[in-house]
Motif scaffolding. Structure first.
Motif, PDB file in Angstrom:
ATOM      1  N   ASN A 264       0.804  -1.217   0.000  1.00  0.00           N
ATOM      2  CA  ASN A 264       0.000   0.000   0.000  1.00  0.00           C
ATOM      3  C   ASN A 264       0.839   1.270   0.000  1.00  0.00           C
ATOM      4  N   TYR A 265       2.146   1.149   0.197  1.00  0.00           N
ATOM      5  CA  TYR A 265       3.002   2.330   0.191  1.00  0.00           C
ATOM      6  C   TYR A 265       3.194   2.872  -1.209  1.00  0.00           C
ATOM      7  N   ILE A 266       3.006   2.063  -2.231  1.00  0.00           N
ATOM      8  CA  ILE A 266       3.211   2.535  -3.588  1.00  0.00           C
ATOM      9  C   ILE A 266       1.967   2.323  -4.443  1.00  0.00           C
ATOM     10  N   LYS A 267       1.126   1.415  -4.035  1.00  0.00           N
ATOM     11  CA  LYS A 267      -0.019   1.053  -4.858  1.00  0.00           C
ATOM     12  C   LYS A 267      -1.004   2.220  -4.964  1.00  0.00           C
ATOM     13  N   VAL A 268      -1.593   2.379  -6.120  1.00  0.00           N
ATOM     14  CA  VAL A 268      -2.504   3.485  -6.353  1.00  0.00           C
ATOM     15  C   VAL A 268      -3.897   3.085  -5.885  1.00  0.00           C
ATOM     16  N   LEU A 269      -4.157   3.252  -4.619  1.00  0.00           N
ATOM     17  CA  LEU A 269      -5.472   2.968  -4.068  1.00  0.00           C
ATOM     18  C   LEU A 269      -6.182   4.293  -3.885  1.00  0.00           C
ATOM     19  N   PHE A 270      -6.844   4.743  -4.936  1.00  0.00           N
ATOM     20  CA  PHE A 270      -7.433   6.086  -4.885  1.00  0.00           C
ATOM     21  C   PHE A 270      -8.485   6.174  -3.799  1.00  0.00           C
TER      22      PHE A 270
ATOM     23  N   TYR B 188       5.111   9.356  -3.756  1.00  0.00           N
ATOM     24  CA  TYR B 188       4.420   8.419  -4.644  1.00  0.00           C
ATOM     25  C   TYR B 188       2.939   8.302  -4.292  1.00  0.00           C
ATOM     26  N   LYS B 189       2.576   8.586  -3.069  1.00  0.00           N
ATOM     27  CA  LYS B 189       1.154   8.615  -2.717  1.00  0.00           C
ATOM     28  C   LYS B 189       0.465   9.770  -3.451  1.00  0.00           C
ATOM     29  N   ILE B 190       1.114  10.928  -3.497  1.00  0.00           N
ATOM     30  CA  ILE B 190       0.562  12.061  -4.250  1.00  0.00           C
ATOM     31  C   ILE B 190       0.523  11.726  -5.744  1.00  0.00           C
ATOM     32  N   ILE B 191       1.621  11.147  -6.234  1.00  0.00           N
ATOM     33  CA  ILE B 191       1.693  10.799  -7.659  1.00  0.00           C
ATOM     34  C   ILE B 191       0.581   9.819  -8.033  1.00  0.00           C
ATOM     35  N   GLY B 192       0.360   8.801  -7.221  1.00  0.00           N
ATOM     36  CA  GLY B 192      -0.672   7.823  -7.520  1.00  0.00           C
ATOM     37  C   GLY B 192      -2.044   8.458  -7.639  1.00  0.00           C
ATOM     38  N   ASN B 193      -2.356   9.373  -6.738  1.00  0.00           N
ATOM     39  CA  ASN B 193      -3.647  10.042  -6.784  1.00  0.00           C
ATOM     40  C   ASN B 193      -3.736  11.023  -7.955  1.00  0.00           C
ATOM     41  N   ALA B 194      -2.633  11.700  -8.245  1.00  0.00           N
ATOM     42  CA  ALA B 194      -2.614  12.585  -9.411  1.00  0.00           C
ATOM     43  C   ALA B 194      -2.817  11.789 -10.694  1.00  0.00           C
ATOM     44  N   ASN B 195      -2.192  10.617 -10.775  1.00  0.00           N
ATOM     45  CA  ASN B 195      -2.357   9.768 -11.961  1.00  0.00           C
ATOM     46  C   ASN B 195      -3.821   9.390 -12.177  1.00  0.00           C
ATOM     47  N   GLN B 196      -4.505   9.086 -11.074  1.00  0.00           N
ATOM     48  CA  GLN B 196      -5.911   8.698 -11.205  1.00  0.00           C
ATOM     49  C   GLN B 196      -6.734   9.848 -11.785  1.00  0.00           C
ATOM     50  N   ILE B 197      -6.419  11.055 -11.383  1.00  0.00           N
ATOM     51  CA  ILE B 197      -7.122  12.227 -11.918  1.00  0.00           C
ATOM     52  C   ILE B 197      -6.811  12.401 -13.396  1.00  0.00           C
ATOM     53  N   VAL B 198      -5.532  12.279 -13.748  1.00  0.00           N
ATOM     54  CA  VAL B 198      -5.117  12.476 -15.144  1.00  0.00           C
ATOM     55  C   VAL B 198      -5.815  11.498 -16.074  1.00  0.00           C
ATOM     56  N   VAL B 199      -5.896  10.225 -15.681  1.00  0.00           N
ATOM     57  CA  VAL B 199      -6.453   9.213 -16.587  1.00  0.00           C
ATOM     58  C   VAL B 199      -7.972   9.172 -16.554  1.00  0.00           C
TER      59      VAL B 199
ATOM     60  N   GLN C 218      -3.846  20.810 -13.230  1.00  0.00           N
ATOM     61  CA  GLN C 218      -3.484  20.838 -11.813  1.00  0.00           C
ATOM     62  C   GLN C 218      -2.882  19.503 -11.371  1.00  0.00           C
ATOM     63  N   ALA C 219      -3.484  18.403 -11.804  1.00  0.00           N
ATOM     64  CA  ALA C 219      -2.952  17.085 -11.430  1.00  0.00           C
ATOM     65  C   ALA C 219      -1.547  16.884 -11.988  1.00  0.00           C
ATOM     66  N   LEU C 220      -1.321  17.300 -13.227  1.00  0.00           N
ATOM     67  CA  LEU C 220       0.013  17.205 -13.828  1.00  0.00           C
ATOM     68  C   LEU C 220       1.018  18.067 -13.080  1.00  0.00           C
TER      69      LEU C 220
ATOM     70  N   ASP D 201       0.289   6.113 -14.810  1.00  0.00           N
ATOM     71  CA  ASP D 201      -1.090   5.652 -14.889  1.00  0.00           C
ATOM     72  C   ASP D 201      -1.421   4.957 -13.577  1.00  0.00           C
ATOM     73  N   VAL D 202      -2.468   4.154 -13.556  1.00  0.00           N
ATOM     74  CA  VAL D 202      -2.902   3.546 -12.297  1.00  0.00           C
ATOM     75  C   VAL D 202      -2.403   2.116 -12.137  1.00  0.00           C
ATOM     76  N   SER D 203      -1.489   1.685 -12.971  1.00  0.00           N
ATOM     77  CA  SER D 203      -0.948   0.333 -12.841  1.00  0.00           C
ATOM     78  C   SER D 203      -0.015   0.269 -11.637  1.00  0.00           C
ATOM     79  N   THR D 204       0.119  -0.931 -11.075  1.00  0.00           N
ATOM     80  CA  THR D 204       0.982  -1.114  -9.905  1.00  0.00           C
ATOM     81  C   THR D 204       1.960  -2.260 -10.099  1.00  0.00           C
ATOM     82  N   GLY D 205       2.156  -2.659 -11.334  1.00  0.00           N
ATOM     83  CA  GLY D 205       3.021  -3.810 -11.597  1.00  0.00           C
ATOM     84  C   GLY D 205       4.497  -3.462 -11.572  1.00  0.00           C
ATOM     85  N   ASP D 206       5.290  -4.446 -11.930  1.00  0.00           N
ATOM     86  CA  ASP D 206       6.737  -4.260 -11.948  1.00  0.00           C
ATOM     87  C   ASP D 206       7.116  -3.210 -12.991  1.00  0.00           C
ATOM     88  N   MET D 207       8.093  -2.413 -12.650  1.00  0.00           N
ATOM     89  CA  MET D 207       8.538  -1.358 -13.561  1.00  0.00           C
ATOM     90  C   MET D 207       9.996  -1.050 -13.295  1.00  0.00           C
ATOM     91  N   PRO D 208      10.821  -0.946 -14.333  1.00  0.00           N
ATOM     92  CA  PRO D 208      12.237  -0.671 -14.132  1.00  0.00           C
ATOM     93  C   PRO D 208      12.482   0.783 -13.735  1.00  0.00           C
TER      94      PRO D 208
END
Length: 511
Positions: free
Chosen positions: A5-11, A116-127, A145-147, A181-188
């Protein structure tokens, strides 16, 4: 590790309940409604954007010390810097930057978690915002504003977890995990260059949307972001990247609607927005973290023990460089030859009496220190106040530095410094005639003086690649023995915080 939950985008459940009687930080109760409902209308989505602002003044990780953006300023900008003293020997590991590579430390983890908590919520707004019901111009403004929030968060992360640009091989060293975006999978991990590319793209897109929407924030809501805030973020990000052309360009644009504050405003406590403030976080008696707000850690009149017993002080060496004609010198307790304890700085009888006479709103149980700050004053008890993030003054200083590194005429740089210091009235006797290295040092000096306590100290020293040198009283400084240290640019992992173990355990893309 499954607890992500520290990185996951749980809006749903991340943004806060509406708790303010006014509409300043009214946010949609997203812990009790679905994501589609949040973005059903632009009216709802506006409240979600307010939620991003609210997240900057919220407590995190079950620790009363982590208070959103205020913690970044204090623990990561002020404490480990060169010009900020506090009598906290028990905090030596933070102040001396000993946690930079401690992968399990909560202090290494906190900025990553928070931004990343702010980023996750901003991403949800953007998409999601394009599908909301409402005027197209409102959707453009909300997305902008979200961007803007996302660009700011990635910029701050890059300063903490990325190398200084001069050490990055032109951006080829490691940067951040760039989730858009709102994905939470593996990413380099992306490179630092790619990180700044995204920051620039977000800001360019935001500026275009602000302009096409022709909308702006309400005049009394400095906590909201707008085009001017995007310009200010752009200026600071470009300065960090040593992109001096854009740093100058956007610094000028960012401050065009903001006049330098008067001396009266300068002495008014740095807790209420005025005509110089470009962006801040809201803080009033109906929206407070009580003893754990930024002002409760720094405002001289706070009832918090963090201030009463350990007031925040300017370094003796920096104070001594402030001209006696400069209004900013009056914001600190000048010893004036009076006695104080040279082991810690605790004021003697005469100095203590003078401090209470000069500042009668000091708490009766407060312990004055030599060089303690009177710059920050709480508007209400225990530590109520707005927290500034960008001011026009910073934009002048960015402009001056950017001009210098573009090798523009010394007179141009001098003119900017004269405008900031003399024309403003901060020091009517100030005249800058310096050139070459002396001129650069003058810029650095006035960044330290003008922005003291606002969270820039360590970030500036890192960006410049300057050495931190803290001295005790016997050597001409005012630091405790446990905080006396020399930190070179190549030390402490080049001042770069490592990626937290909680991210690398979860994100297999980092392997």
């Amino acid at each position: 590790m499954k607890n992500i939950n520290y990185i996951k985008v749980l809006f749903a459940g991340v943004l806060l309940l509406a708790s303010c009687k006014k509409d300043y930080l009214e946010t949609l109760p997203t812990d009790s409604v679905s994501t589609p409902t949040v973005f059903e209308t632009t009216k709802n989505a506006k409240l979600a954007v307010n939620g991003l602002a609210k997240m900057m003044t919220q407590q995190y990780l079950g620790s009363q010390g982590f208070n959103g953006e205020g913690t970044i300023k204090m623990y990561y900008g002020n404490y480990p810097g060169n010009n900020f003293f506090v009598n906290l020997s028990g905090w030596a590991d933070i102040i001396n930057a000993n946690y930079n590579q401690n992968l399990t430390s909560i202090y290494l983890y906190y900025p990553w978690y928070y931004y990343y908590k702010i980023i996750g919520n901003a991403n949800q707004i953007v998409v999601s915002i394009d599908g909301a019901e409402g005027p197209a111009v409102e959707k453009e403004f909300i997305k902008a504003q979200a961007l803007t929030f996302r660009a700011y968060s990635y910029m701050m992360l890059a300063q903490i977890y990325g190398n200084r640009w001069k050490d990055s091989n032109n951006g080829q060293t490691g940067g951040l995990v760039l989730r858009t975006d709102v994905s939470t999978g593996d990413m380099p991990l992306s490179t630092l260059g790619q990180t700044y590319d995204l920051i620039y793209k977000d800001l360019n897109d935001a500026i275009a949307l602000y302009e096409s929407s022709k909308l702006d924030r309400e005049s009394d809501k400095n906590f909201q972001v707008n085009e001017d805030v995007a310009y200010a973020i752009y200026a600071r990000a470009a300065l960090n990247k040593q992109d001096y052309v854009n740093a100058e360009k956007y610094a000028v644009l960012a401050r065009k609607n903001y006049k330098l504050m008067s001396n009266a405003d300068y002495k008014n406590g740095f807790s209420t927005p005025n005509g110089e403030w470009i962006w801040s976080s809201y803080g009033a008696s109906d929206e407070t973290l009580y003893f754990y707000s930024f002002q409760s850690y720094i405002a001289y009149n706070s009832t918090a023990s963090a201030v009463r017993t350990t007031p925040k002080c300017i370094s003796r060496e920096l104070f001594d460089k402030i001209p006696t004609t400069d209004v900013r010198r009056d914001l600190f307790l000048d010893p004036k030859g009076e006695a104080y304890t040279t082991a810690t700085g605790v004021a003697g009888t005469a100095m203590k009496a003078r401090a209470f006479k000069l500042f009668p709103d000091l708490q009766a149980t407060a312990v004055p220190f030599a060089y303690m700050n009177f710059k920050f004053k709480a508007n209400d008890i225990p530590g109520i106040g707005h927290v500034n993030h960008f001011r026009a003054s910073e934009m002048y200083l960015i402009e001056a530095e950017a001009k210098f590194f573009q090798n523009k005429a010394a007179s141009e740089v001098q003119g900017v410094l004269n405008a900031l210091n003399a024309t403003s009235g901060r020091d009517v006797n100030y005249v800058c005639t310096k050139t070459g290295t002396d001129l650069l040092n003058e810029i650095k000096l006035y960044r330290a003086v003008e922005l003291w306590g606002e969270g820039f100290d360590w970030f500036d020293m890192k960006r410049w690649g300057d050495t931190i040198v803290r001295k005790d009283f016997a050597s001409g400084g005012n630091f405790l023995t446990s905080l006396v240290t020399t930190i070179k640019p190549e030390d402490k992992n080049k001042w770069t915080w490592s990626i937290p173990l909680r991210e690398s355990d979860y994100n297999k893309g980092l392997e």
